[in-house]
Design a protein around this motif. Structure first.
Motif, PDB file in Angstrom:
ATOM      1  N   LEU A  68       0.863  -1.188   0.000  1.00  0.00           N
ATOM      2  CA  LEU A  68       0.000   0.000   0.000  1.00  0.00           C
ATOM      3  C   LEU A  68       0.896   1.233   0.000  1.00  0.00           C
ATOM      4  CD1 LEU A  68      -1.335  -2.072   2.570  1.00  0.00           C
ATOM      5  CD2 LEU A  68      -3.209  -0.936   1.406  1.00  0.00           C
ATOM      6  N   VAL A  69       0.720   2.103  -0.987  1.00  0.00           N
ATOM      7  CA  VAL A  69       1.596   3.266  -1.138  1.00  0.00           C
ATOM      8  C   VAL A  69       0.793   4.549  -1.056  1.00  0.00           C
ATOM      9  CG1 VAL A  69       3.206   4.460  -2.683  1.00  0.00           C
ATOM     10  CG2 VAL A  69       3.212   1.966  -2.578  1.00  0.00           C
TER      11      VAL A  69
ATOM     12  N   ARG B 247       0.770  -7.325   4.610  1.00  0.00           N
ATOM     13  CA  ARG B 247       0.612  -5.937   4.203  1.00  0.00           C
ATOM     14  C   ARG B 247       1.886  -5.172   4.509  1.00  0.00           C
ATOM     15  NH1 ARG B 247      -3.069  -8.141   7.092  1.00  0.00           N
ATOM     16  NH2 ARG B 247      -5.266  -8.094   6.599  1.00  0.00           N
ATOM     17  N   ARG B 248       2.180  -4.222   3.628  1.00  0.00           N
ATOM     18  CA  ARG B 248       3.300  -3.303   3.864  1.00  0.00           C
ATOM     19  C   ARG B 248       2.843  -1.928   3.390  1.00  0.00           C
ATOM     20  NH1 ARG B 248       9.020  -4.890   1.371  1.00  0.00           N
ATOM     21  NH2 ARG B 248       8.746  -6.581   2.874  1.00  0.00           N
ATOM     22  N   LEU B 249       2.972  -0.940   4.265  1.00  0.00           N
ATOM     23  CA  LEU B 249       2.578   0.427   3.931  1.00  0.00           C
ATOM     24  C   LEU B 249       3.823   1.287   3.737  1.00  0.00           C
ATOM     25  CD1 LEU B 249       0.405   2.715   3.736  1.00  0.00           C
ATOM     26  CD2 LEU B 249       0.744   3.033   6.193  1.00  0.00           C
ATOM     27  N   ILE B 250       3.872   1.974   2.608  1.00  0.00           N
ATOM     28  CA  ILE B 250       4.944   2.935   2.345  1.00  0.00           C
ATOM     29  C   ILE B 250       4.297   4.314   2.297  1.00  0.00           C
ATOM     30  CG2 ILE B 250       6.737   3.723   0.745  1.00  0.00           C
ATOM     31  CD1 ILE B 250       7.379   0.990   1.903  1.00  0.00           C
ATOM     32  N   GLU B 251       4.648   5.152   3.232  1.00  0.00           N
ATOM     33  CA  GLU B 251       4.193   6.540   3.291  1.00  0.00           C
ATOM     34  C   GLU B 251       5.320   7.373   2.706  1.00  0.00           C
ATOM     35  OE1 GLU B 251       3.101   9.679   3.188  1.00  0.00           O
ATOM     36  OE2 GLU B 251       1.527   9.099   4.594  1.00  0.00           O
ATOM     37  N   GLN B 252       5.161   7.816   1.452  1.00  0.00           N
ATOM     38  CA  GLN B 252       6.269   8.465   0.757  1.00  0.00           C
ATOM     39  C   GLN B 252       6.586   9.865   1.287  1.00  0.00           C
ATOM     40  OE1 GLN B 252       5.143   7.538  -3.487  1.00  0.00           O
ATOM     41  NE2 GLN B 252       7.283   6.887  -3.446  1.00  0.00           N
TER      42      GLN B 252
ATOM     43  N   VAL C 141      11.114   6.291   1.370  1.00  0.00           N
ATOM     44  CA  VAL C 141      11.253   6.181  -0.077  1.00  0.00           C
ATOM     45  C   VAL C 141      10.786   4.797  -0.535  1.00  0.00           C
ATOM     46  CG1 VAL C 141      12.938   6.199  -1.976  1.00  0.00           C
ATOM     47  CG2 VAL C 141      13.187   7.784  -0.060  1.00  0.00           C
ATOM     48  N   LEU C 142      10.019   4.759  -1.599  1.00  0.00           N
ATOM     49  CA  LEU C 142       9.608   3.494  -2.202  1.00  0.00           C
ATOM     50  C   LEU C 142      10.800   2.920  -2.950  1.00  0.00           C
ATOM     51  CD1 LEU C 142       7.337   1.491  -2.927  1.00  0.00           C
ATOM     52  CD2 LEU C 142       6.856   2.934  -4.912  1.00  0.00           C
ATOM     53  N   GLN C 143      11.187   1.718  -2.574  1.00  0.00           N
ATOM     54  CA  GLN C 143      12.361   1.073  -3.150  1.00  0.00           C
ATOM     55  C   GLN C 143      11.939   0.010  -4.165  1.00  0.00           C
ATOM     56  OE1 GLN C 143      15.466   2.006  -2.323  1.00  0.00           O
ATOM     57  NE2 GLN C 143      14.762   3.447  -0.766  1.00  0.00           N
TER      58      GLN C 143
ATOM     59  N   ARG D 289       9.231  -5.447  -5.879  1.00  0.00           N
ATOM     60  CA  ARG D 289       9.469  -6.869  -6.161  1.00  0.00           C
ATOM     61  C   ARG D 289       8.809  -7.764  -5.109  1.00  0.00           C
ATOM     62  NH1 ARG D 289      14.416  -4.836  -8.134  1.00  0.00           N
ATOM     63  NH2 ARG D 289      15.425  -4.984  -6.127  1.00  0.00           N
ATOM     64  N   TRP D 290       8.743  -7.277  -3.869  1.00  0.00           N
ATOM     65  CA  TRP D 290       8.142  -8.045  -2.774  1.00  0.00           C
ATOM     66  C   TRP D 290       6.654  -8.271  -2.998  1.00  0.00           C
ATOM     67  CZ3 TRP D 290       4.259  -6.332   0.490  1.00  0.00           C
ATOM     68  CH2 TRP D 290       3.980  -7.141   1.598  1.00  0.00           C
ATOM     69  N   ALA D 291       5.976  -7.294  -3.574  1.00  0.00           N
ATOM     70  CA  ALA D 291       4.507  -7.292  -3.607  1.00  0.00           C
ATOM     71  C   ALA D 291       3.923  -8.145  -4.723  1.00  0.00           C
ATOM     72  CB  ALA D 291       4.012  -5.855  -3.766  1.00  0.00           C
ATOM     73  N   ASP D 292       2.779  -8.786  -4.386  1.00  0.00           N
ATOM     74  CA  ASP D 292       1.961  -9.430  -5.411  1.00  0.00           C
ATOM     75  C   ASP D 292       1.025  -8.400  -6.044  1.00  0.00           C
ATOM     76  OD1 ASP D 292       2.969 -12.063  -4.988  1.00  0.00           O
ATOM     77  OD2 ASP D 292       1.716 -12.203  -3.190  1.00  0.00           O
TER      78      ASP D 292
END
Length: 98
Positions: A10-11, A53-58, A62-64, A69-72
């Motif tokens: 989730l970005v 779940r993994r949340l990236i709050e930009q 930073v979104l790497q 690659r980790w995400a389905d």
């Protein structure tokens, strides 16, 4: 890909630096962002418990490439400026990874 155990990324995209982003105010209150992404958190809570779940709050991190690659599946919080930005960014990122 096991449908019972999907990895969902989730970005929340970075807010552009405008008056309304409040970026100049954040250091005064020792914060990096002024609110959590409520839409993404709601969606994350509605996903089956077996999903990772993994949340990236930009605004904070930073979104790497390894996150992608980790995400389905990738879920992106949408705003008017978000749509324009991701349309330009996403094809370039995918092309680089091929």
């Amino acid at each position: 890909m096991n449908k019972q155990h999907l990895k969902i990324l989730l970005v929340n995209p970075e807010t552009p630096n405008t008056f309304w982003s409040m970026k100049t105010v954040m250091p005064f209150i020792s914060k990096k962002a002024h609110q959590p992404p409520p839409g993404l958190l709601t969606v994350a809570a509605m996903l089956p418990e077996s999903f990772e779940r993994r949340l990236i709050e930009q605004n904070v991190s930073v979104l790497q490439d390894e996150d992608l690659r980790w995400a389905d599946y990738l879920f992106i919080a949408e705003r008017d400026w978000t749509t324009r930005r991701w349309r330009a960014w996403w094809p370039a990122r995918v092309a680089r990874s091929l």
